[in-house]
Structure formats: structure tokens, C-alpha cells
Design an enzyme around this catalytic site. Structure first.
Site, mmCIF file in Angstrom:
data_model
loop_
_atom_site.group_PDB
_atom_site.id
_atom_site.type_symbol
_atom_site.label_atom_id
_atom_site.label_comp_id
_atom_site.label_asym_id
_atom_site.label_seq_id
_atom_site.Cartn_x
_atom_site.Cartn_y
_atom_site.Cartn_z
ATOM 1 N N CYS A 261 1.033 -8.967 19.253
ATOM 2 C CA CYS A 261 0.944 -8.616 20.656
ATOM 3 C C CYS A 261 -0.044 -9.604 21.257
ATOM 4 O O CYS A 261 -1.152 -9.773 20.757
ATOM 5 C CB CYS A 261 0.420 -7.184 20.780
ATOM 6 S SG CYS A 261 -0.258 -6.813 22.396
ATOM 7 N N LYS B 135 -8.958 -5.520 -20.623
ATOM 8 C CA LYS B 135 -9.264 -6.222 -19.376
ATOM 9 C C LYS B 135 -9.952 -5.235 -18.445
ATOM 10 O O LYS B 135 -9.330 -4.313 -17.927
ATOM 11 C CB LYS B 135 -7.981 -6.763 -18.758
ATOM 12 C CG LYS B 135 -8.219 -7.653 -17.563
ATOM 13 C CD LYS B 135 -6.937 -8.365 -17.181
ATOM 14 C CE LYS B 135 -7.158 -9.333 -16.039
ATOM 15 N NZ LYS B 135 -7.638 -8.681 -14.813
ATOM 16 N N TYR C 3 -18.084 -11.218 -22.155
ATOM 17 C CA TYR C 3 -16.961 -11.589 -23.018
ATOM 18 C C TYR C 3 -16.753 -13.082 -23.239
ATOM 19 O O TYR C 3 -15.868 -13.472 -23.986
ATOM 20 C CB TYR C 3 -15.665 -10.961 -22.506
ATOM 21 C CG TYR C 3 -15.447 -11.056 -21.006
ATOM 22 C CD1 TYR C 3 -15.264 -12.276 -20.378
ATOM 23 C CD2 TYR C 3 -15.431 -9.902 -20.224
ATOM 24 C CE1 TYR C 3 -15.065 -12.359 -19.019
ATOM 25 C CE2 TYR C 3 -15.223 -9.965 -18.855
ATOM 26 C CZ TYR C 3 -15.038 -11.198 -18.252
ATOM 27 O OH TYR C 3 -14.844 -11.271 -16.908
ATOM 28 N N LYS D 249 -0.685 -7.380 -18.270
ATOM 29 C CA LYS D 249 -0.982 -6.388 -17.222
ATOM 30 C C LYS D 249 -0.138 -5.136 -17.408
ATOM 31 O O LYS D 249 1.081 -5.237 -17.534
ATOM 32 C CB LYS D 249 -0.647 -6.989 -15.842
ATOM 33 C CG LYS D 249 -1.583 -8.106 -15.398
ATOM 34 C CD LYS D 249 -2.834 -7.545 -14.767
ATOM 35 C CE LYS D 249 -3.689 -8.609 -14.118
ATOM 36 N NZ LYS D 249 -3.145 -9.152 -12.880
ATOM 37 N N ASP E 212 -11.474 -3.663 -15.253
ATOM 38 C CA ASP E 212 -11.114 -3.822 -13.848
ATOM 39 C C ASP E 212 -12.375 -3.770 -12.988
ATOM 40 O O ASP E 212 -12.750 -2.729 -12.462
ATOM 41 C CB ASP E 212 -10.120 -2.738 -13.435
ATOM 42 C CG ASP E 212 -9.399 -3.113 -12.157
ATOM 43 O OD1 ASP E 212 -9.573 -4.259 -11.697
ATOM 44 O OD2 ASP E 212 -8.677 -2.269 -11.614
ATOM 45 N N CYS F 103 5.155 -4.796 22.574
ATOM 46 C CA CYS F 103 4.092 -4.098 21.854
ATOM 47 C C CYS F 103 4.313 -2.587 21.955
ATOM 48 O O CYS F 103 4.449 -2.053 23.058
ATOM 49 C CB CYS F 103 2.733 -4.462 22.434
ATOM 50 S SG CYS F 103 1.389 -3.479 21.734
ATOM 51 N N CYS G 293 -4.725 -5.266 25.338
ATOM 52 C CA CYS G 293 -3.964 -4.162 24.726
ATOM 53 C C CYS G 293 -4.932 -3.117 24.177
ATOM 54 O O CYS G 293 -5.834 -3.447 23.404
ATOM 55 C CB CYS G 293 -3.095 -4.715 23.601
ATOM 56 S SG CYS G 293 -2.361 -3.437 22.567
ATOM 57 N N GLU H 44 -8.818 -8.247 -25.990
ATOM 58 C CA GLU H 44 -9.922 -7.513 -25.362
ATOM 59 C C GLU H 44 -9.358 -6.707 -24.206
ATOM 60 O O GLU H 44 -8.481 -7.192 -23.498
ATOM 61 C CB GLU H 44 -10.961 -8.499 -24.806
ATOM 62 C CG GLU H 44 -11.653 -9.303 -25.880
ATOM 63 C CD GLU H 44 -12.402 -10.506 -25.289
ATOM 64 O OE1 GLU H 44 -12.737 -10.498 -24.092
ATOM 65 O OE2 GLU H 44 -12.635 -11.460 -26.046
ATOM 66 N N CYS I 172 1.051 -1.243 24.209
ATOM 67 C CA CYS I 172 0.817 -1.594 25.620
ATOM 68 C C CYS I 172 2.093 -2.034 26.328
ATOM 69 O O CYS I 172 2.100 -2.246 27.539
ATOM 70 C CB CYS I 172 -0.254 -2.683 25.731
ATOM 71 S SG CYS I 172 0.285 -4.294 25.129
HETATM 72 S S1 IVH Z 1 -11.800 -14.028 -19.913
HETATM 73 C C1 IVH Z 1 -10.624 -18.178 -18.745
HETATM 74 N N1 IVH Z 1 -12.061 -11.550 -20.739
HETATM 75 O O1 IVH Z 1 -9.907 -10.957 -15.710
HETATM 76 C C2 IVH Z 1 -11.203 -16.881 -19.162
HETATM 77 N N2 IVH Z 1 -11.608 -11.919 -18.437
HETATM 78 O O2 IVH Z 1 -7.693 -12.885 -14.763
HETATM 79 C C3 IVH Z 1 -11.135 -15.876 -18.094
HETATM 80 N N3 IVH Z 1 -11.500 -9.890 -17.092
HETATM 81 O O3 IVH Z 1 -11.638 -13.195 -13.662
HETATM 82 C C4 IVH Z 1 -11.933 -14.681 -18.297
HETATM 83 N N4 IVH Z 1 -11.904 -8.474 -18.728
HETATM 84 O O4 IVH Z 1 -12.611 -10.869 -14.001
HETATM 85 C C5 IVH Z 1 -11.827 -12.356 -19.675
HETATM 86 N N5 IVH Z 1 -12.349 -9.416 -21.597
HETATM 87 C C6 IVH Z 1 -12.118 -10.212 -20.560
HETATM 88 C C7 IVH Z 1 -11.908 -9.711 -19.254
HETATM 89 C C8 IVH Z 1 -11.652 -10.609 -18.225
HETATM 90 C C9 IVH Z 1 -11.662 -8.607 -17.442
HETATM 91 C C10 IVH Z 1 -11.181 -10.362 -15.745
HETATM 92 C C11 IVH Z 1 -12.110 -11.401 -15.191
HETATM 93 C C12 IVH Z 1 -11.285 -12.598 -14.889
HETATM 94 C C13 IVH Z 1 -9.904 -12.043 -14.844
HETATM 95 C C14 IVH Z 1 -8.930 -13.095 -15.308
#
Ligand code: IVH
Length: 727
Positions: A455, A143, A255, A343, A145, A437, A460, A141, A440
Site C-alpha cells: 500500500c 544439534k 562442541y 534435521k 537449538d 489496500c 494509511c 552430536e 485505506c
Molecule cells: S558444529 C562447521 N556442532 O548448528 C561446524 N553445530 O548449522 C559448524 N549447532 O551454527 C558447527 N549443535 O549453531 C555444531 N553439536 C553441534 C551443534 C551445532 C548445534 C548449530 C550451530 C551452527 C549450526 C550449523
């Protein structure tokens, strides 16, 4: 709309337009009409906000919405919690109550390359006892943000929503979440059977388009810009006033299902499909991968493709598909063994350091900053990068003249990743932290075991400026028109030494200052006046006490309704506030032992600044029977829902958990209490009936708060005692 429908709603026009008295029975045809409108509106909201496939025009939707609002205005008792009119208009809250997740919200381990994904697959197989050639099915899935939330549904209705917080305890933001149109208030009766109660996990985020719109709007209003969509979304969700959340136009994808009672499907793929069938938005790009090889291919495919999306993703979450295998895998510390987050690299750039400046912060911390040749990084030009502290500079060995690689990892200020030492010019000298510092000239100190040099001169000017700036900032006292230029002048001229001095300013003080026309003087004074009425938690946060961030300030004010009480509280009592602890307590206690801080507190109160909370929910008193105690509620309660009972306990400084342990003080047993009761008896917790809980909580005494004395705590309640001896 068919002619029939038109006449049906026309015939419902009430003869008399005065609202029906509250409690009056809603005529069945009105209730039916309200339901028809609700269903229609909810159906089309789902088409529009979840499926992106509207079937009717916005104008038509708006017209029906108005019809329903009119009808509800006429018959307030026809309003149901799942009415689309209930998404907005909830009253602002005084604070965001803490909420203990019934099942912790875990975090994920990271992988940064294909090799680490393969290693993850290897670990999964090893723990499952599979041999190396076997394959495990995964779901990938994107991720999102944003920020994770947990949404509680009871019998198909959305009843509570909370942020992730630290994973165990988050903040309750139900009314804010309701403003997100893609969040279903009521689940659709489709797909697999729904658990009778469940916590659905998802991500609240902001699209790139909305982020651009919001920042453009803020720019014209002269407000500080958000660094990224995630910060804007997080700030939007944690508002006290749901109207402000609504303005940010947040989005949601779901999710996972966390805690649940009743049946659940067998795989993650089915979870996603079930969530979609029930009306949640799920990300359409999830993929079922037969083995880790396809996972790697997915990750590679999305490396560049993610740039084309309307929202930011920082990686890919990889999850074992089978829920049965997941429970077999379990978790280590706070991360499941069945999932990992891949990541992507955050944006990086290369540039040259022109100078290493040392900034002095509001707590006196000296922060070295690299001032660089401007360079584009992730779509913005940057000129400064933080070097954190002395140890970090030494580790990196950054010198003036060096070519460095920098990275922006979601933070406002990028950081220096590494020095390209082969490009170092001759004669570049190592950086040394100043021994005094830079502002000051006063002494600096770096206590043993700490990385920060400070400091220590509280007078200050740099610290004073930063403290005032923080005090006036949006998250604290929110004094508009108090820009950095004005603050610098106020401090430099000696007019303002600490925050309380702001409230003594008059037009005569401000007019002689630079760039202060009559209008700006007026604005500044009226925003200072308005700041007198901020919540106490904001004032406390604004005081720049070390370790007291927004969250801690909230916890402390929930326990101590006034700053005077907090100032007099013994250190160990402060440390006992849930979520506080000894380090924060020592810092708070020390702050209120400084005579100049006490004088400032008096001056603030004398100036008419609100230093006492008026919220009803902070009735926790010294002997409060609930504070510090751990409760488990089981079975069905008759005078409140379990959720309400839990919230009540948490708001009064107690803990509410879903399972019984040695730490459980009380088990409150409702109708049909099951095995938890036996376990509680075995572990020596006191068993209370609902009525006894109400008595203990002071709920029936006078309708206000818990009893002041601790007496009730000492007396074993008769029923509990007799049951204990019986078992
Ligand atoms: S699963 C144990 N699915 O990523 C299961 N997390 O590092 C944990 N996040 O805190 C969550 N997209 O904020 C899951 N498709 C996705 C996600 C997702 C974003 C974020 C979520 C979580 C963090 C985990």
C-alpha cells in the site's frame, strides 16, 4: 570446612575496615586467601553447573562467595578476571561492538532422511579418494537449538565472546556470556595441552524449564511471550545490560575448536574430551560411529528420545572424526564438506482454512494470512498461518475451504506447507490479491522483480498503527503500557500520526479514551517520558525505515552519532559503512528526503528525544584514519593486547583480519612478527610499528579518538617506506 580453614580466614580479618587504597599492594596472605577462595568456588561451580554433581550445599557455596566478595571489597586489587564475583555486575554497554571471527563460523548443509546421509558419506569418500566399501568414522552430536557463540581463550583465560552473526562478523557479548555459570572463566589444568590462544565454539541455549518459568513470569507482568526457547536465549544474550542476561539463566555446551595457536588433538572425539577436561560442558550424548550405518541408527534412536531431554534439539550434527581428514575435505562456499546437519521434521498439523485475510504491515506490505480452525501444533493452539505473499499463495493454490497441512518451523507464526487438494470443496475459488489496500482503499503497487505488494499511502491507518506499534515495541523505544488497543485509538482519533506525536500527548488527550483510567494514563505518560532517553540506535530502528533492522541501525549509529548527520549524509557514504551497502543506503537516503520525515525528526528533537549518541566509541569522522581500512596485527604488542587493538579498529569502522591479503592496508607488526610481515611487504601493505599505529589512530594525541584529518593516510610513514625499498 575444617577448623584450620576457619581460623585461617578469621585471622585475615583486617583491623581497619576501610578499603585499601587502589594500587596498594595486596598483602601476600590476602592474595593467597583470595586465590584459595576463587579456586574453591570455581571448582564447586564446575561440579554444580558443568558436571551436575555438586559436592557442597548451595548455602556453603554462597557463604564462601560472600567471603570472597567481602575480601575483594576490602582489597580491590585482589580482584582477578577469573574471580567468580566478576560474572555479574559489569556496567551496561551502549552498543554491542562488532567482532570479526579469526576463523569464520561456517554453516552446515542439511540432510532430511537416511538416503541423504548415505549420499553425504559417499561424497566424503569420493573426495578422499576412498573406494565405496571403505568406512569413515563419524561423531554424532545432538544439534542444540540455540545460538552459536565463539569464545576466545588466551593463556587459559576467557578474554572475549561473540555471537556468530553472519559467520564472519558477530557481536561482542563477553560480559553477557560471563553470566553463564557453565562457562569457564579459567581453564582447568587437565587433559591435553591447551592452545595458547583459541576460539572455542558452542551453543547458548535455554532449557524448557527455564523457558516455561520465564514466560510465566512475563505473562504475570503483561509482557509479550517468547515463541520458543531459542528466541528467548538469543534475546537474552544480546542485551546491553549483562544483568538482564543473567536473569534469563542461559546454558552453554561446547562442541568445536575454531582458530587456535599451538597444539590440538587429532580427532573430534578427542576435541570433545579435551573440552570436557578443560572445564567446558559438552553434550554427554555424542557418539563415535564406526561407519554411516551407525550414524543412521543414532539419528533414528534420537527421533523420539529427544522429546525426553530438558532442552530442544532440532537434529543431529554428523562430523568426520579425524581432523586430518577434515582438512583434506575442506569446505565449499560457507559449509564444510566434513559435516552435515540431519534435521528432524518440525511439528505439523492438518486443519481447514476459514478465511484468507490480508494484513497491512508498517512498511505497507500486504501479507495474506490463513485464518483456520484452531489446531494444536507443537504444544500450542494455532489459528493463523502466514501465506507470505502473492507468489507463495499462487504456488500453493490455497483457497478458502481448503484442508491444509501447516508447520511451525521455529517461527512465531506457522506456515502453510501444502493443500490437500483431494479434500477441496466444490466451488472453492482461487485467491486474488486485492488491487487496493484492504484498510485505506488506497493504491497498491508491486514493483517489477519484487514479490511484495505494498500500500503506497503513507497515511494509511494500518501502516500508521503498525509503525507506532513498532516504534513503541520492546526492541525499539520500549514504551511500556502502549498496547495495541491504545495505539489503535490514538491513530483512529487522529491524535497520533507519526511517532513524534506520542511525545505531545497529555493527560487531557488520554483520559477520554476507552479503558484509560487515571492510573493507566499516568503509566503511559511516564513510559513515554522515559523513552526520550533511549539509545539513538533504538530510535533509528524504531522509525520503520525499510531494510533498517536492529543490526543495521547499530552499524549506522556507530558511524553517524546523530540522526541529523545521517539525514544529511550522501547516499554513497552511507553505502560505504561496513555491513550496509547500496540497497540499505538507498532506502535510508530516500527516507530522509521525505519532508514529512524531516519534520518528524525535528519534532522528536524538539520534544527532547535523544537524537544524538553520547557514546565515546562513535568518534569515527569523515577523515578518520581507520574507517574503511583493513588491518592485520601480528606479533606481540606492548601497550595493548591484539584483541584490544582489533576491537579498537572495528569500533571505528575499520576491518581487522587474521591473514594478510591484497585487501590489507596496514600490517601492524609487534615484537617477534613472523611470516605475515614478509607477505604484507610483498603485497604492498604498509607496515606500521605499534607506535605508528597509535599515532595513526590518534591514541597518543589527546587520548580521544583518531585524528580528524585524512592527512596521515596520505603520508607514507618513514619506517614503512624504507623497509619497503629494502625488501
Ligand atoms: S558444529 C562447521 N556442532 O548448528 C561446524 N553445530 O548449522 C559448524 N549447532 O551454527 C558447527 N549443535 O549453531 C555444531 N553439536 C553441534 C551443534 C551445532 C548445534 C548449530 C550451530 C551452527 C549450526 C550449523
Amino acid at each position: 570446612m575444617t577448623p584450620d580453614e576457619t581460623s585461617a580466614s578469621a585471622s585475615l580479618e583486617p583491623a581497619d575496615s576501610a578499603p585499601a587504597p587502589p594500587g596498594a599492594i595486596v598483602p601476600p596472605e590476602i592474595a593467597a586467601e583470595a586465590k584459595r577462595l576463587r579456586d574453591w568456588l570455581n571448582y564447586h561451580s564446575h561440579r554444580y553447573y558443568v558436571l551436575d554433581a555438586p559436592e557442597v550445599s548451595d548455602a556453603e557455596w554462597d557463604r564462601r562467595f560472600r567471603e570472597l566478595s567481602d575480601l575483594e571489597a576490602e582489597y580491590p586489587d585482589a580482584i582477578t578476571p577469573d574471580s567468580p564475583t566478576q560474572r555479574i555486575g559489569a556496567a551496561p554497554a551502549d552498543f554491542l561492538p562488532a567482532y570479526s571471527h579469526r576463523q569464520p563460523m561456517l554453516s552446515l548443509g542439511n540432510a532430511f532422511n537416511a538416503g541423504e546421509l548415505v549420499a553425504f558419506d559417499g561424497r566424503v569418500k569420493r573426495v578422499l579418494g576412498l573406494d565405496g566399501d571403505a568406512t569413515v568414522e563419524y561423531v554424532t552430536e545432538l544439534k542444540m537449538d540455540g545460538l552459536a557463540v565463539s569464545l576466545t581463550y588466551e593463556e587459559g583465560r576467557f578474554t572475549l565472546g561473540a555471537t556468530r552473526g553472519n559467520g564472519s562478523t558477530g557481536e561482542e557479548v563477553t560480559n553477557n556470556l560471563k553470566t553463564i555459570r557453565s562457562l569457564p572463566l579459567i581453564l582447568r589444568p587437565e587433559g591435553p595441552p591447551q592452545p595458547s590462544r583459541m576460539e572455542v565454539r558452542g551453543e547458548v541455549y535455554m532449557t524448557r524449564g527455564e523457558f516455561a518459568r520465564l514466560n510465566a513470569e512475563r505473562e504475570t507482568e503483561g509482557l509479550p511471550l517468547f515463541a520458543n526457547p531459542r528466541n528467548a536465549a538469543a534475546g537474552g544474550l544480546r542485551q546491553l545490560d549483562p544483568k538482564l542476561t543473567a536473569r534469563r539463566r542461559l546454558d552453554l555446551v561446547c562442541y568445536e575448536i575454531g582458530y587456535h595457536e599451538g597444539p590440538l588433538v587429532e580427532t573430534q572425539r578427542e576435541v570433545l574430551d579435551a573440552l570436557a577436561a578443560w572445564g567446558f560442558r559438552v553434550n554427554p550424548h555424542a557418539r563415535l560411529c564406526p561407519s554411516i550405518a551407525e550414524v543412521v541408527a543414532f539419528v533414528e534412536e534420537w527421533e523420539t528420545r529427544r522429546e525426553t531431554l530438558e532442552y530442544e534439539t532440532d537434529g543431529v550434527v554428523v562430523k568426520v572424526n579425524s581432523l586430518a581428514l577434515r582438512s583434506e575435505l575442506g569446505q565449499v562456499s560457507r559449509s564444510p564438506r566434513w559435516a552435515i546437519a540431519f534435521k528432524y521434521q518440525p511439528p505439523r498439523a492438518v486443519t481447514r482454512v476459514e478465511e484468507i485475510a490480508v494484513q497491512v504491515g508498517r512498511t505497507g506490505a500486504l501479507t495474506p494470512v490463513a485464518v483456520m480452525e484452531p489446531v494444536a501444533l507443537g504444544g500450542v493452539m494455532v489459528r493463523r498461518a502466514t501465506l507470505h505473499n502473492e507468489d507463495e499463495i499462487r504456488r500453493l493454490d490455497v483457497r478458502v475451504g481448503d484442508t491444509v497441512q501447516i508447520q511451525r518451523a521455529g517461527e512465531v507464526i506457522p506456515e502453510v506447507l501444502e493443500v490437500l487438494t483431494t479434500l477441496r470443496p466444490d466451488g472453492a475459488v482461487p485467491f486474488v490479491m486485492p488491487t487496493e489496500c484492504p484498510v485505506c482503499g488506497g493504491d497498491v503497487e508491486r514493483p517489477d522483480g519484487e514479490v511484495v505488494t505494498r500500500c503506497i499511502n503513507v497515511a494509511c491507518p494500518a501502516q500508521r498503527r503498525e509503525r507506532i506499534r513498532h516504534f513503541a515495541s520492546r526492541g525499539a523505544m520500549d514504551i511500556e503500557g502502549m498496547g495495541p488497543a491504545l495505539i489503535a485509538q490514538l491513530v483512529d482519533t487522529g491524535l497520533v500520526k507519526d511517532p513524534s506525536d506520542l511525545f505531545t500527548l497529555t493527560a487531557d488527550h488520554l483520559i477520554p479514551l476507552e479503558r484509560m483510567a487515571e492510573k493507566s494514563v499516568e503509566n503511559a505518560l511516564s513510559s513515554i517520558e522515559a523513552a526520550k532517553d533511549r539509545l539513538v540506535e533504538r530510535l533509528l530502528f524504531g522509525l520503520s525505515i525499510r531494510h533498517v533492522g536492529e543490526n543495521v541501525a547499530r552499524l549506522l549509529t556507530a558511524r553517524y552519532p546523530s540522526l541529523q548527520e545521517l539525514a544529511q549524509a550522501p547516499e554513497d557514504t552511507i553505502a560505504a559503512v561496513p555491513g550496509v551497502g547500496p540497497v540499505i543506503a538507498a532506502s535510508v537516503h530516500a527516507f530522509f528526503r521525505e519532508p514529512h520525515n524531516l519534520r518528524m525528526l525535528d519534532a522528536l528533537a524538539a520534544a527532547g528525544v535523544r537524537v544524538r549518541s553520547e557514546a565515546e566509541t562513535v568518534l569515527v569522522t569523515e577523515g578518520g584514519a581507520i574507517a574503511g581500512k583493513s588491518f592485520v596485527f601480528t606479533g606481540t604488542l606492548s601497550t595493548m593486547t591484539r584483541l584490544e587493538a582489533e576491537r579498537f579498529v572495528i569500533a571505528r569502522g575499520g576491518r581487522a583480519t587474521s591473514s594478510v591479503s591484497k585487501a590489507t592496508d596496514y600490517l601492524v607488526a609487534g615484537e617477534k612478527a613472523g611470516s605475515k610481515r614478509a607477505k604484507a611487504e610483498q603485497l604492498g601493505a604498509l607496515i606500521l610499528t605499534e607506535a605508528e599505529f597509535r599515532a595513526l589512530a590518534g591514541l597518543d594525541a589527546s587520548g580521544v579518538g583518531p585524528p580528524e584529518s585524512a592527512a596521515l593516510l596520505q603520508i607514507p610513514l618513514p619506517v614503512a617506506a624504507s623497509e619497503e625499498s629494502a625488501s
